[in-house]
Design an enzyme around this catalytic site. Structure first.
Site: not given
Ligand code: GUN
Length: 286
Positions: A53, A97, A120
């Protein structure tokens, strides 16, 4: 018949080029978009996702901030960290996350993120807006799948979309977004009886259950479009989806590979949401 490949890498790249142009335009107005990611503990998979990311954020010209906290961090300390980012004008998107350590209430943390920075699309306020069709941040994976369908010219209106999986992050919002595009939507899940009866009716089959190669060619209607959200390891340790690609591709008209299908789109849409947030903040500050 062998279905065509839906190339998430190429489509993701095309969208990232558009995002880059948006970032350049904002920078010319003195507004650089910024994304902050909070990583708690040392889950190796989470660390890899976060690194990807960060790299992608920098590649489109955005500011990237990583806040690493130990697994022993208290809920209070984490909430204080979120609050600080909520008030930081250089940050337009906040991502915590998941998963978080067991002693921390995930829902509480998600609700602490300012809805205007919830890139998100997990905050209940944004989920509510999404369901009633108001402009908001859409959950990145289903949003990315909509882009894949639109950019490959897949008709959604009047089609039967069958979703296997009902998570808050993928399955549930996916159905809503398809419903908004006038698809007829069926949800299947772990308690569904005679799954193949449903999946074989799908014009668009979306699979997000987290079980390696669970859906085979026998579950797929001839000519269906198959979207595989899974990310698993097979018996040889090789990356694979929830769909058995080898058999399903012989029946489908189009199918996403794993890797290189849905995965690259999720990060792309995170960047798109961050750009959207920055555009809103910049227009309010001028
Ligand atoms: N953990 C796995 N996929 C995601 C996601 O799309 N966003 C977040 N914040 N955590 C994750």
């Amino acid at each position: 018949m062998t279905g065509s490949l839906i190339d998430g890498v190429a489509i993701g790249k095309e969208i990232r080029e558009e995002i880059k142009e948006g970032v350049t335009a904002l920078k010319e107005k003195g507004c650089q978009p910024g994304l902050a990611v909070i990583l708690v503990g040392d889950n190796q998979a989470s660390r890899t996702y976060v690194k990807n990311k960060q790299k992608s954020t920098l590649e489109v010209g955005m500011k990237s901030e990583l806040i690493e906290l130990p697994a022993t961090v208290t809920e209070e300390e984490l909430l204080a960290c979120v609050a600080k980012l909520n008030n930081d004008e250089s940050i337009n998107g906040i991502l915590v996350q998941l998963p978080l350590p067991n002693h921390i209430d995930e829902n509480l943390v998600i609700r602490a993120i300012a809805p205007a920075k919830d890139v998100d699309g997990f905050h209940p306020e944004n989920v509510g807006k999404m369901i009633i069709g108001q402009q908001t941040f859409l959950s990145c994976t289903p949003y990315g799948i909509i882009e894949l369908l639109e950019r490959t010219g897949t008709e959604m209106s009047g089609k039967h979309a069958v979703i296997v999986g009902r998570s808050n992050i993928v399955g549930k919002p996916m159905g809503q977004l398809l419903l908004q595009r006038d698809a007829t939507v069926t949800y299947c899940h772990s308690k569904t009886k005679d799954l193949a009866t449903f999946t074989k009716q799908a014009d668009i089959l979306i699979v997000a259950i987290g079980r390696a190669k669970f859906i085979t060619g026998e579950h797929v209607k001839a000519g269906a479009v198959v979207i595989d959200v899974g990310m698993n390891r097979d018996e040889n340790g090789k990356l694979c989806g929830d769909v058995d690609f080898a058999t399903a591709k012989e029946v489908a008209s189009a199918i996403t590979p794993v890797p290189g299908g849905v995965g690259p789109m999720t990060i792309t849409m995170l960047l798109k949401n961050t750009l959207q947030s920055a555009e809103q903040a910049c227009s309010q500050s001028l």
